[in-house]
Design a protein around this motif. Structure first.
Motif, mmCIF file in Angstrom:
data_model
loop_
_atom_site.group_PDB
_atom_site.id
_atom_site.type_symbol
_atom_site.label_atom_id
_atom_site.label_comp_id
_atom_site.label_asym_id
_atom_site.label_seq_id
_atom_site.Cartn_x
_atom_site.Cartn_y
_atom_site.Cartn_z
ATOM 1 N N SER A 125 -1.739 -7.122 -2.995
ATOM 2 C CA SER A 125 -1.508 -6.792 -1.589
ATOM 3 C C SER A 125 -2.419 -5.645 -1.154
ATOM 4 C CB SER A 125 -0.041 -6.397 -1.384
ATOM 5 O OG SER A 125 0.805 -7.502 -1.628
ATOM 6 N N PRO A 126 -2.679 -5.530 0.149
ATOM 7 C CA PRO A 126 -3.591 -4.480 0.645
ATOM 8 C C PRO A 126 -3.233 -3.091 0.134
ATOM 9 C CG PRO A 126 -3.032 -5.988 2.410
ATOM 10 C CD PRO A 126 -2.170 -6.373 1.243
ATOM 11 N N HIS A 127 -4.250 -2.385 -0.333
ATOM 12 C CA HIS A 127 -4.176 -0.984 -0.772
ATOM 13 C C HIS A 127 -3.471 -0.766 -2.115
ATOM 14 C CE1 HIS A 127 -5.758 0.050 3.118
ATOM 15 N NE2 HIS A 127 -4.719 -0.506 3.713
ATOM 16 N N THR A 128 -2.904 -1.815 -2.700
ATOM 17 C CA THR A 128 -2.167 -1.603 -3.948
ATOM 18 C C THR A 128 -3.073 -1.325 -5.139
ATOM 19 O OG1 THR A 128 -2.073 -3.996 -4.348
ATOM 20 C CG2 THR A 128 -0.182 -2.985 -3.230
ATOM 21 N N LEU A 129 -4.351 -1.600 -5.021
ATOM 22 C CA LEU A 129 -5.283 -1.306 -6.109
ATOM 23 C C LEU A 129 -6.059 -0.007 -5.884
ATOM 24 C CD1 LEU A 129 -6.795 -4.857 -6.825
ATOM 25 C CD2 LEU A 129 -4.995 -3.675 -8.084
ATOM 26 N N GLY A 140 -6.234 -1.515 -13.627
ATOM 27 C CA GLY A 140 -4.824 -1.799 -13.856
ATOM 28 C C GLY A 140 -4.247 -2.737 -12.820
ATOM 29 N N ALA A 141 -3.105 -3.342 -13.179
ATOM 30 C CA ALA A 141 -2.373 -4.233 -12.278
ATOM 31 C C ALA A 141 -1.154 -3.496 -11.736
ATOM 32 C CB ALA A 141 -1.931 -5.488 -13.019
ATOM 33 N N PRO A 142 -0.960 -3.460 -10.423
ATOM 34 C CA PRO A 142 0.199 -2.752 -9.867
ATOM 35 C C PRO A 142 1.510 -3.363 -10.364
ATOM 36 C CG PRO A 142 -0.865 -4.105 -8.185
ATOM 37 C CD PRO A 142 -1.764 -4.117 -9.376
ATOM 38 N N MET A 143 2.395 -2.504 -10.850
ATOM 39 C CA MET A 143 3.662 -2.982 -11.390
ATOM 40 C C MET A 143 4.561 -3.534 -10.292
ATOM 41 S SD MET A 143 6.610 -0.809 -13.371
ATOM 42 C CE MET A 143 5.699 -0.682 -14.892
ATOM 43 N N SER A 144 4.688 -2.799 -9.200
ATOM 44 C CA SER A 144 5.609 -3.178 -8.132
ATOM 45 C C SER A 144 5.382 -2.224 -6.966
ATOM 46 C CB SER A 144 7.061 -3.058 -8.615
ATOM 47 O OG SER A 144 7.367 -1.706 -8.939
ATOM 48 N N ILE A 145 6.236 -2.319 -5.977
ATOM 49 C CA ILE A 145 6.284 -1.331 -4.903
ATOM 50 C C ILE A 145 7.696 -0.768 -4.892
ATOM 51 C CG2 ILE A 145 6.157 -0.955 -2.419
ATOM 52 C CD1 ILE A 145 4.028 -3.174 -2.350
ATOM 53 N N GLU A 146 7.813 0.552 -4.877
ATOM 54 C CA GLU A 146 9.116 1.204 -4.921
ATOM 55 C C GLU A 146 9.257 2.186 -3.770
ATOM 56 O OE1 GLU A 146 10.052 1.155 -9.719
ATOM 57 O OE2 GLU A 146 9.345 3.012 -8.780
ATOM 58 N N GLY A 147 10.495 2.379 -3.373
ATOM 59 C CA GLY A 147 10.782 3.348 -2.327
ATOM 60 C C GLY A 147 11.780 4.381 -2.812
ATOM 61 N N PHE A 148 11.565 5.644 -2.421
ATOM 62 C CA PHE A 148 12.435 6.754 -2.816
ATOM 63 C C PHE A 148 13.103 7.336 -1.586
ATOM 64 C CE2 PHE A 148 12.834 11.426 -3.401
ATOM 65 C CZ PHE A 148 13.754 11.435 -4.439
ATOM 66 N N GLY A 301 5.461 3.021 -2.379
ATOM 67 C CA GLY A 301 4.139 2.680 -2.875
ATOM 68 C C GLY A 301 4.201 2.184 -4.298
ATOM 69 N N VAL A 302 3.045 2.061 -4.908
ATOM 70 C CA VAL A 302 2.953 1.598 -6.297
ATOM 71 C C VAL A 302 3.288 2.761 -7.217
ATOM 72 C CG1 VAL A 302 1.432 0.641 -8.064
ATOM 73 C CG2 VAL A 302 1.192 -0.104 -5.680
ATOM 74 N N PRO A 303 4.343 2.648 -8.033
ATOM 75 C CA PRO A 303 4.726 3.769 -8.901
ATOM 76 C C PRO A 303 3.826 3.925 -10.110
ATOM 77 C CG PRO A 303 6.164 1.911 -9.305
ATOM 78 C CD PRO A 303 5.270 1.511 -8.159
ATOM 79 N N SER A 304 3.308 2.803 -10.616
ATOM 80 C CA SER A 304 2.426 2.850 -11.786
ATOM 81 C C SER A 304 1.748 1.503 -11.951
ATOM 82 C CB SER A 304 3.204 3.229 -13.051
ATOM 83 O OG SER A 304 4.255 2.323 -13.284
ATOM 84 N N ILE A 344 10.019 -5.179 -5.821
ATOM 85 C CA ILE A 344 9.299 -5.610 -4.630
ATOM 86 C C ILE A 344 7.878 -5.914 -5.096
ATOM 87 C CG2 ILE A 344 8.425 -4.951 -2.360
ATOM 88 C CD1 ILE A 344 10.790 -3.035 -2.123
ATOM 89 N N PRO A 345 7.440 -7.165 -5.009
ATOM 90 C CA PRO A 345 6.146 -7.521 -5.596
ATOM 91 C C PRO A 345 4.966 -6.880 -4.878
ATOM 92 C CG PRO A 345 7.044 -9.368 -4.377
ATOM 93 C CD PRO A 345 8.116 -8.325 -4.410
ATOM 94 N N ALA A 346 3.946 -6.552 -5.666
ATOM 95 C CA ALA A 346 2.715 -5.966 -5.128
ATOM 96 C C ALA A 346 1.610 -7.010 -5.029
ATOM 97 C CB ALA A 346 2.258 -4.808 -6.014
ATOM 98 N N PHE A 347 2.000 -8.289 -5.108
ATOM 99 C CA PHE A 347 1.028 -9.382 -5.057
ATOM 100 C C PHE A 347 1.419 -10.375 -3.967
ATOM 101 C CE2 PHE A 347 0.705 -7.704 -9.330
ATOM 102 C CZ PHE A 347 -0.675 -7.626 -9.508
#
Length: 420
Positions: A125-129, A140-148, A301-304, A344-347
């Protein structure tokens, strides 16, 4: 020393598209043909999905005879950074592990395999890389998208007569008073781990201040004590401690989540990643307000990122790449990602399905552009920030002393890269 750089990425908006029926194409073309069995060590940083990740690994092994996946789950209360540093330095690091990107990527670049040619790069997804790309190369491949934000118990809010989530700091303070007056503990605080204090909470203040403040810090044109938002962050800490459980600085992540899950507290400062641990608890999530403007946004955003150890053998690196491709592109891998892990998928090619209540609300906030992104700076600075804030919580320092300590940690700069 290298100066820390804070990267505030642009807001992520995750789009979901229908999944085409092409799960098995790459798998069919890449059936395991090696005669020699191979064991991959995968370091999973998510204690919340420890069992589910093990189950996914077994599914992969069944579909790929000759490949064994050894899962090492770390995180929570453990010192993941020190442990992985020691292993990589000794040349005994896992084949697949995670990196939080940006400054951490630069510090660890000697251990990261170039993944620029992997097919999932085009599906991200846009900006995840952005956080794992250096000089045009993707590591690296973005693991997920997380919110805090603030995870809350809907039933306890209703019992206290609170009909809507707080939108301002004053409303949050009023909600805490109201809960307390009804005999309900407002906050379960687990401030034992450095990552919550030093990264998650400071990200909120950094996001509210914006990049101009960070630029001024790097040019030594301002101090943390000059920041309204960082002062408000300490006011937030004061609020949670005043209306929370005893001994918060020695209460760890697991205990905090258990207190909340058991209905012994109405709120925790956490994110949608806790969903797998909460069972059927009636939960919701809202952005953490530091001020009274009423425009609080969630940190998301992407946590790791999943990365591959450059030190691993060529055979293991080949199989590690195939494992990451399987997680992103196969029907079974995607099912685990969303329905079992509640990620939440990052793809773009991964359909958004059963994310759980926290995931759905977080996804909605992201889609509505009501988010800031995670701040990113050296892991060593995060750790130092966390220790400074813990000392403040323990009343071992004043607010001004803590903010001065932030200045010193920031000016000291990034970690030294682990020696080969």
């Amino acid at each position: 020393m290298k100066k820390p750089i804070l990267v505030l990425l642009s807001t992520l908006i995750v789009s979901s598209i229908a999944l085409s029926a092409c799960e098995g194409l790459d798998e069919q073309q890449e059936a395991h043909t090696e005669k020699k069995p191979v064991t991959l060590t995968v370091r999973n940083p998510k204690v919340e999905i420890a069992n589910e990740f093990e189950q996914m690994a077994k599914q992969y092994e069944e579909a790929h005879p000759g490949v064994r996946i050894k899962v090492e789950t770390v995180g929570g209360a453990s010192d993941d950074y020190s442990d992985i540093t020691a292993k990589l330095t000794a040349g005994k690091g896992p084949d697949i592990f995670t990196n939080i990107g940006n400054e951490a990527m630069k510090e660890w670049i000697r251990y990261l395999e170039d993944l620029s040619d992997e097919p999932w790069v085009d599906d991200a997804s846009p900006h995840t890389l952005d956080g794992i790309t250096l000089d045009g190369k993707v590591y690296g491949a973005p693991m997920s998208i997380e919110g805090f934000g603030v995870v809350y118990n809907r039933d306890l809010f209703k019992e206290a007569g609170i009909t809507e989530p707080p939108k301002t700091f004053s409303e949050l303070e009023a909600a805490a008073r109201r809960l307390s007056s009804k005999g309900i503990t407002p906050f379960a605080n687990g401030y034992y781990e450095d990552w919550k204090l030093g990264h998650h909470l400071t990200s909120v203040a950094f996001a509210e201040e914006g990049p101009v403040f960070v630029k001024a810090l790097n040019e030594k044109g301002t101090h943390f004590a000059d920041s309204e938002e960082f002062n408000r962050l300490f006011s937030l800490i004061d609020l949670t401690v005043r209306y929370g459980n005893t001994a918060p600085a020695t209460t760890d992540y697991y205990t905090e989540v258990d207190l909340f899950k058991e209905g012994k507290a109405a709120m925790i400062l956490q994110g949608n990643w806790v969903e797998p641990l909460l069972g059927d608890a009636p939960t919701g999530i809202f952005p953490l307000p530091l001020n009274d403007r009423g425009d609080a946004k969630m940190i998301a955003g992407v946590p790791s990122y999943w990365v591959i150890n450059k030190q691993s053998s060529e055979l293991k690196k080949k199989e590690a790449k195939r494992f990451l491709r399987w997680m992103v592109s196969s029907e079974k891998g995607q099912e685990y990602m969303t329905e079992r892990f509640r990620f939440i998928p990052a793809f773009k090619n991964v359909p958004v399905s059963d994310l759980g209540s926290l995931g759905k609300e977080t996804y909605s906030l992201i889609s509505e552009n009501r988010t800031f992104n995670w701040s990113s700076f050296s892991p060593c600075i995060k750790k130092e920030f966390g220790e400074i804030m813990k000392a403040y919580i323990n009343k071992e320092s004043t607010r001004q002393q803590a903010l001065k300590g932030f200045d010193e940690a920031w000016n000291e700069g990034a970690c030294a890269a682990p020696s080969p």
